[in-house]
Design a protein around this motif. Sequence first.
Motif, mmCIF file in Angstrom:
data_model
loop_
_atom_site.group_PDB
_atom_site.id
_atom_site.type_symbol
_atom_site.label_atom_id
_atom_site.label_comp_id
_atom_site.label_asym_id
_atom_site.label_seq_id
_atom_site.Cartn_x
_atom_site.Cartn_y
_atom_site.Cartn_z
ATOM 1 N N ALA A 6 -7.595 -4.632 4.714
ATOM 2 C CA ALA A 6 -6.475 -3.690 4.721
ATOM 3 C C ALA A 6 -5.184 -4.393 4.313
ATOM 4 C CB ALA A 6 -6.328 -3.051 6.099
ATOM 5 N N VAL A 7 -4.977 -5.602 4.797
ATOM 6 C CA VAL A 7 -3.775 -6.356 4.450
ATOM 7 C C VAL A 7 -3.747 -6.635 2.944
ATOM 8 C CG1 VAL A 7 -2.624 -8.596 4.714
ATOM 9 C CG2 VAL A 7 -3.435 -7.362 6.727
ATOM 10 N N ALA A 8 -4.883 -6.975 2.351
ATOM 11 C CA ALA A 8 -4.936 -7.238 0.910
ATOM 12 C C ALA A 8 -4.599 -5.983 0.110
ATOM 13 C CB ALA A 8 -6.316 -7.762 0.522
ATOM 14 N N LEU A 9 -5.107 -4.842 0.536
ATOM 15 C CA LEU A 9 -4.812 -3.587 -0.163
ATOM 16 C C LEU A 9 -3.339 -3.221 -0.016
ATOM 17 C CD1 LEU A 9 -7.949 -1.466 0.781
ATOM 18 C CD2 LEU A 9 -7.504 -2.677 -1.354
ATOM 19 N N LEU A 10 -2.826 -3.334 1.196
ATOM 20 C CA LEU A 10 -1.417 -3.023 1.424
ATOM 21 C C LEU A 10 -0.503 -3.977 0.658
ATOM 22 C CD1 LEU A 10 -1.601 -2.212 5.227
ATOM 23 C CD2 LEU A 10 -1.091 -0.585 3.387
ATOM 24 N N ALA A 11 -0.871 -5.244 0.588
ATOM 25 C CA ALA A 11 -0.065 -6.223 -0.147
ATOM 26 C C ALA A 11 -0.016 -5.874 -1.628
ATOM 27 C CB ALA A 11 -0.626 -7.624 0.056
ATOM 28 N N ALA A 12 -1.138 -5.415 -2.171
ATOM 29 C CA ALA A 12 -1.165 -5.029 -3.585
ATOM 30 C C ALA A 12 -0.264 -3.832 -3.848
ATOM 31 C CB ALA A 12 -2.597 -4.720 -4.012
ATOM 32 N N LEU A 13 -0.154 -2.939 -2.894
ATOM 33 C CA LEU A 13 0.675 -1.747 -3.056
ATOM 34 C C LEU A 13 2.133 -1.972 -2.675
ATOM 35 C CD1 LEU A 13 -1.789 0.919 -1.643
ATOM 36 C CD2 LEU A 13 -1.150 0.562 -4.043
ATOM 37 N N ALA A 14 2.431 -3.110 -2.084
ATOM 38 C CA ALA A 14 3.780 -3.385 -1.576
ATOM 39 C C ALA A 14 4.696 -3.929 -2.669
ATOM 40 C CB ALA A 14 3.705 -4.356 -0.398
ATOM 41 N N GLN A 15 4.604 -3.332 -3.837
ATOM 42 C CA GLN A 15 5.445 -3.705 -4.962
ATOM 43 C C GLN A 15 5.673 -2.429 -5.759
ATOM 44 O OE1 GLN A 15 5.251 -3.893 -8.397
ATOM 45 N NE2 GLN A 15 7.022 -5.233 -8.639
ATOM 46 N N GLU A 16 6.894 -2.166 -6.134
ATOM 47 C CA GLU A 16 7.283 -0.878 -6.710
ATOM 48 C C GLU A 16 6.478 -0.488 -7.956
ATOM 49 O OE1 GLU A 16 11.306 1.352 -8.319
ATOM 50 O OE2 GLU A 16 11.493 -0.555 -7.285
ATOM 51 N N THR A 17 6.309 -1.417 -8.877
ATOM 52 C CA THR A 17 5.581 -1.094 -10.109
ATOM 53 C C THR A 17 4.120 -0.808 -9.821
ATOM 54 O OG1 THR A 17 7.092 -2.451 -11.416
ATOM 55 C CG2 THR A 17 4.959 -1.925 -12.415
ATOM 56 N N ARG A 18 3.494 -1.644 -8.996
ATOM 57 C CA ARG A 18 2.073 -1.420 -8.681
ATOM 58 C C ARG A 18 1.875 -0.111 -7.939
ATOM 59 N NH1 ARG A 18 2.105 -7.126 -8.204
ATOM 60 N NH2 ARG A 18 2.360 -7.118 -5.949
ATOM 61 N N LEU A 19 2.778 0.213 -7.046
ATOM 62 C CA LEU A 19 2.672 1.488 -6.336
ATOM 63 C C LEU A 19 2.800 2.654 -7.318
ATOM 64 C CD1 LEU A 19 2.344 2.985 -3.674
ATOM 65 C CD2 LEU A 19 4.815 2.780 -3.339
ATOM 66 N N SER A 20 3.705 2.549 -8.266
ATOM 67 C CA SER A 20 3.875 3.602 -9.280
ATOM 68 C C SER A 20 2.621 3.743 -10.139
ATOM 69 C CB SER A 20 5.076 3.301 -10.178
ATOM 70 O OG SER A 20 6.261 3.340 -9.440
ATOM 71 N N VAL A 21 2.047 2.628 -10.543
ATOM 72 C CA VAL A 21 0.816 2.654 -11.343
ATOM 73 C C VAL A 21 -0.308 3.304 -10.550
ATOM 74 C CG1 VAL A 21 -0.987 1.219 -12.396
ATOM 75 C CG2 VAL A 21 1.431 0.666 -12.778
ATOM 76 N N PHE A 22 -0.473 2.887 -9.309
ATOM 77 C CA PHE A 22 -1.554 3.431 -8.489
ATOM 78 C C PHE A 22 -1.374 4.929 -8.270
ATOM 79 C CE2 PHE A 22 -3.693 4.342 -4.444
ATOM 80 C CZ PHE A 22 -4.981 3.974 -4.801
ATOM 81 N N ARG A 23 -0.167 5.356 -7.969
ATOM 82 C CA ARG A 23 0.088 6.789 -7.752
ATOM 83 C C ARG A 23 -0.197 7.597 -9.012
ATOM 84 N NH1 ARG A 23 5.310 8.506 -5.105
ATOM 85 N NH2 ARG A 23 4.016 10.303 -4.655
ATOM 86 N N LEU A 24 0.184 7.069 -10.172
ATOM 87 C CA LEU A 24 -0.105 7.747 -11.433
ATOM 88 C C LEU A 24 -1.614 7.880 -11.627
ATOM 89 C CD1 LEU A 24 0.758 8.938 -14.179
ATOM 90 C CD2 LEU A 24 0.744 6.582 -15.065
ATOM 91 N N LEU A 25 -2.353 6.820 -11.345
ATOM 92 C CA LEU A 25 -3.805 6.863 -11.508
ATOM 93 C C LEU A 25 -4.454 7.826 -10.519
ATOM 94 C CD1 LEU A 25 -4.556 3.108 -12.246
ATOM 95 C CD2 LEU A 25 -4.524 5.039 -13.859
#
Length: 109
Positions: A6-25
Motif C-alpha cells: 500500500a505504501v508503494a502504491l501511495l508513494a507512486a500516486l503522491a506526485q501531481e503528474t503521476r496522479l494526473s496520469v493515473f486519473r486520466l487512465l
Amino acid sequence: METKSAVALLAALAQETRLSVFRLLVEQGPDGLPAGQIAERLDISPATLSFHLKELTHAGLTLSRQEGRFVIYSAHYEAMDGLLSFLTENCCAGSRCDATASACASSKR
C-alpha cells in the motif's frame, strides 16, 4: 494487501503528474491510451511522461501493451481496487458505512 505494498502504491500516486496520469487512465477505462495521447492531453513532454509512466508501472498501478508501433497504457484496476479495499478495510469501526466518511463520523456521535 500488505502495508508495504500500500505504501508503494501511495508513494507512486503522491506526485501531481503521476496522479494526473493515473486519473486520466482510470477515466479512459480498460482500453487505455497511447503514450502520445497522454502527453498531449496533459501537456507533458514525452521524456517526462516516460519517467512517470515507468514509476506507475513499476508500482503496479498501470499496465502497458504494444499495439503496432504504439504503447498503450491503462490503469491496473485490480491494484487500485486492492488499495481502496486496504484503505477502507476498517472503516466505521468495522460496521457498514454510508457512502461518505462524514456519515461514518456522524454515526459515532
